[in-house]
Design an enzyme around this catalytic site. Sequence first.
Site, PDB file in Angstrom:
ATOM      1  N   GLY A  44      35.875  48.143  27.061  1.00 30.72           N
ATOM      2  CA  GLY A  44      36.846  47.778  28.092  1.00 30.72           C
ATOM      3  C   GLY A  44      38.060  47.001  27.624  1.00 30.72           C
ATOM      4  O   GLY A  44      38.950  46.761  28.406  1.00 30.72           O
ATOM      5  N   ASP A  45      38.112  46.616  26.343  1.00 28.78           N
ATOM      6  CA  ASP A  45      39.313  45.890  25.919  1.00 28.78           C
ATOM      7  C   ASP A  45      39.916  46.540  24.668  1.00 28.78           C
ATOM      8  O   ASP A  45      40.244  45.885  23.691  1.00 28.78           O
ATOM      9  CB  ASP A  45      39.025  44.398  25.711  1.00 28.78           C
ATOM     10  CG  ASP A  45      37.779  44.185  24.858  1.00 28.78           C
ATOM     11  OD1 ASP A  45      37.305  45.168  24.283  1.00 28.78           O
ATOM     12  OD2 ASP A  45      37.307  43.041  24.767  1.00 28.78           O
ATOM     13  N   GLU A  46      40.092  47.861  24.758  1.00 26.02           N
ATOM     14  CA  GLU A  46      40.578  48.623  23.599  1.00 26.02           C
ATOM     15  C   GLU A  46      42.093  48.638  23.504  1.00 26.02           C
ATOM     16  O   GLU A  46      42.659  49.124  22.529  1.00 26.02           O
ATOM     17  CB  GLU A  46      40.120  50.090  23.662  1.00 26.02           C
ATOM     18  CG  GLU A  46      38.664  50.336  23.923  1.00 26.02           C
ATOM     19  CD  GLU A  46      38.291  50.299  25.397  1.00 26.02           C
ATOM     20  OE1 GLU A  46      39.140  49.948  26.234  1.00 26.02           O
ATOM     21  OE2 GLU A  46      37.136  50.599  25.708  1.00 26.02           O
TER      22      GLU A  46
ATOM     23  N   ASN B  44      39.057  44.738  39.143  1.00 28.52           N
ATOM     24  CA  ASN B  44      38.354  44.219  37.959  1.00 28.52           C
ATOM     25  C   ASN B  44      39.064  44.596  36.663  1.00 28.52           C
ATOM     26  O   ASN B  44      38.850  43.970  35.637  1.00 28.52           O
ATOM     27  CB  ASN B  44      36.888  44.703  37.913  1.00 28.52           C
ATOM     28  CG  ASN B  44      36.735  46.199  38.118  1.00 28.52           C
ATOM     29  OD1 ASN B  44      37.663  46.869  38.558  1.00 28.52           O
ATOM     30  ND2 ASN B  44      35.564  46.719  37.825  1.00 28.52           N
ATOM     31  N   ALA B  45      39.910  45.614  36.701  1.00 28.48           N
ATOM     32  CA  ALA B  45      40.636  46.019  35.489  1.00 28.48           C
ATOM     33  C   ALA B  45      41.777  45.043  35.224  1.00 28.48           C
ATOM     34  O   ALA B  45      42.259  44.377  36.139  1.00 28.48           O
ATOM     35  CB  ALA B  45      41.190  47.426  35.667  1.00 28.48           C
TER      36      ALA B  45
ATOM     37  N   HIS C 240      45.160  45.444  32.780  1.00 29.88           N
ATOM     38  CA  HIS C 240      45.894  46.107  31.698  1.00 29.88           C
ATOM     39  C   HIS C 240      47.161  45.311  31.397  1.00 29.88           C
ATOM     40  O   HIS C 240      48.026  45.160  32.250  1.00 29.88           O
ATOM     41  CB  HIS C 240      46.231  47.548  32.098  1.00 29.88           C
ATOM     42  CG  HIS C 240      45.005  48.398  32.255  1.00 29.88           C
ATOM     43  ND1 HIS C 240      44.962  49.553  32.991  1.00 29.88           N
ATOM     44  CD2 HIS C 240      43.753  48.245  31.762  1.00 29.88           C
ATOM     45  CE1 HIS C 240      43.733  50.064  32.938  1.00 29.88           C
ATOM     46  NE2 HIS C 240      42.994  49.282  32.201  1.00 29.88           N
TER      47      HIS C 240
ATOM     48  N   THR D 245      33.291  40.338  36.922  1.00 32.15           N
ATOM     49  CA  THR D 245      34.612  39.711  37.054  1.00 32.15           C
ATOM     50  C   THR D 245      34.745  38.997  38.402  1.00 32.15           C
ATOM     51  O   THR D 245      35.784  38.420  38.689  1.00 32.15           O
ATOM     52  CB  THR D 245      35.729  40.766  36.936  1.00 32.15           C
ATOM     53  OG1 THR D 245      35.593  41.691  38.027  1.00 32.15           O
ATOM     54  CG2 THR D 245      35.666  41.516  35.615  1.00 32.15           C
TER      55      THR D 245
HETATM   56  P1  IMP Z   1      32.395  44.122  37.362  1.00 30.39           P
HETATM   57  O1  IMP Z   1      33.069  45.406  37.049  1.00 30.39           O
HETATM   58  O2  IMP Z   1      33.353  43.046  37.807  1.00 30.39           O
HETATM   59  O3  IMP Z   1      31.234  44.273  38.277  1.00 30.39           O
HETATM   60  O4  IMP Z   1      31.782  43.548  35.985  1.00 30.39           O
HETATM   61  C1  IMP Z   1      30.703  44.189  35.319  1.00 30.39           C
HETATM   62  C2  IMP Z   1      30.887  44.128  33.804  1.00 30.39           C
HETATM   63  O5  IMP Z   1      32.000  44.909  33.420  1.00 30.39           O
HETATM   64  C3  IMP Z   1      31.175  42.707  33.264  1.00 30.39           C
HETATM   65  O6  IMP Z   1      30.574  42.583  31.981  1.00 30.39           O
HETATM   66  C4  IMP Z   1      32.681  42.684  33.125  1.00 30.39           C
HETATM   67  O7  IMP Z   1      33.126  41.739  32.148  1.00 30.39           O
HETATM   68  C5  IMP Z   1      32.945  44.120  32.689  1.00 30.39           C
HETATM   69  N1  IMP Z   1      34.285  44.595  33.046  1.00 30.39           N
HETATM   70  C6  IMP Z   1      34.712  45.006  34.267  1.00 30.39           C
HETATM   71  N2  IMP Z   1      35.984  45.412  34.200  1.00 30.39           N
HETATM   72  C7  IMP Z   1      36.366  45.276  32.917  1.00 30.39           C
HETATM   73  C8  IMP Z   1      37.580  45.594  32.218  1.00 30.39           C
HETATM   74  O8  IMP Z   1      38.564  46.100  32.759  1.00 30.39           O
HETATM   75  N3  IMP Z   1      37.588  45.313  30.867  1.00 30.39           N
HETATM   76  C9  IMP Z   1      36.500  44.785  30.210  1.00 30.39           C
HETATM   77  N4  IMP Z   1      35.346  44.510  30.828  1.00 30.39           N
HETATM   78  C10 IMP Z   1      35.277  44.755  32.164  1.00 30.39           C
END
Ligand code: IMP
Length: 500
Positions: free
Chosen positions: A17-19, A43-44, A46, A130
């Site tokens: 998720g952090d590429e 949750n994203a 960018h 998040t």
């Molecule tokens: P959620 O998507 O907020 O439910 O989080 C679930 C997991 O996905 C957690 O470990 C977050 O840190 C990870 N996560 C969610 N969105 C991202 C993103 O855009 N980049 C990196 N990690 C993410």
Amino acid sequence: MSLARGSADCIVGLGWGDEGKGRVVHKRARGYEICGRGNGGSNAGHTLVLKDGRKIVVHALPSGVVYPDKELYIGSGCVVNPIKVLAEIADLRANDIEVGDRLHISVLATTVTPLHVLEDKLTGAAIGTTGNGIGQAYTGKVMRSDELGLTNLRVSDVLSDPQRVKNLLHQRWSALKIAILEKYQALFILYCRKQESLKELSPDFALEAVEKQVLSDIDSFIESVKVMSRQGWLERNAGWMNSQLAKGKRVLGEGAQAIGIDVTYGVHPYVTSSNAGPGAVLVGMDVAPQFMGTVTGVIKAIASRVGNGPFVGEFGGEESEKYCAADPVPGRVVEQARYQIATLLRSKNPMEVGIALRMLGDEYGATTGRPRRLAPLNVHKLQQDVAIHGIDDIVITKLDRLADFSGAELWHGDIPVIAGYELGGEEIDYEPTTESELRQVVSRLELHPRFLKDISGITNSADLPLQAQAFVRAIAEKTRASISAVGVGPGRDQLLDWAA
Ligand code: IMP
């Protein structure tokens, strides 16, 4: 015979998720008329660096928002927090980026309500979510309804009967309040300790304050959907995207999160709640199969992830996992004060070398400042992901950071990648699916010749050191995908087309 004329390409994350997908989307979006999102929500994050050097972070909106001529689409596969979307649009406006009439949000998208957010903030710590209510909203979607009524409140439901939705959310708040008093008591106290406005209050007063906030947020939630409607941002026609494609429009789909935390292919529970692969992203963008175009996957040259969960080959293994999860967070400033990079690089302990690589690569979470856990590029997993998801081409970001290995004594300065797995003494050719198996896996490292040169100033990939070129070619060969670009630094001009 297909009547398709336009096509929808897609960019997805192949790591955790952090590429650095944002920059790739930002650079490529110029060639498209519509930029869309088909999974996830706020949750994203960018990060985009604008021409004048300003940095902005987009969350729910497609990164193409920074180009005034792009139409923007948020598809039915996304979850939409209307309050947050309006706040994001206001932030963009403060940076002179106007959404105007370019935004189309499918009314079929599920909403994230203030109750979803609160519940996630109370219960999400074990996964390290998040706190955006993403899992709660998707849960409601597949559950459809419960004894109180609809659990899947789509944008269209809020729009068509706001009073009914308000009543329902009030009822749901009463139920959540009982749950806070009965089963979430301890979690509630922890939550209050982290909130500036609540931490001095007794639990009773804190609950009263939270109730006041929730009821006010429910009003804002409904009002925000009405604002979106008045602005003309709600798309009632589920066929809108296909009609644009049929007219020949070129569409770029921006995957949120990544395959490493995909709800099907990631390792539970350390995943997000949506599918993050290209098929799901395009379906979530309401694109019919005949319009699907090429798929680009983005991967970092040294793998990283934040939060908990197994991470094969992690420098320092479980010691590193625990260290990175410590509270208070050992972030950038703490590590700089605590460690000397030169000393760490002389160590034979992978944990220490990992800390050096993190400091050199500035690998700290953009929002939380958490240290990112690091591991060698996992070619074993990458091969499988490329095959499963039909990745046509790969962008390798942070190629420049591979030079950091040359200063380390471990592996004689060469560059490790994970080339294979052993489980229970046997070589395996697949990615195990459970946490316990992944924690038992022994990774087989393959070393690639080091390069000493700082490559961040190189502007043409053909001028990269031969060892760097060979490294990239090896990834292409092993995954059978072509390489389309490599990143040699964070700047806009440091993403080089692969021409070597
Ligand atoms: P959620 O998507 O907020 O439910 O989080 C679930 C997991 O996905 C957690 O470990 C977050 O840190 C990870 N996560 C969610 N969105 C991202 C993103 O855009 N980049 C990196 N990690 C993410």
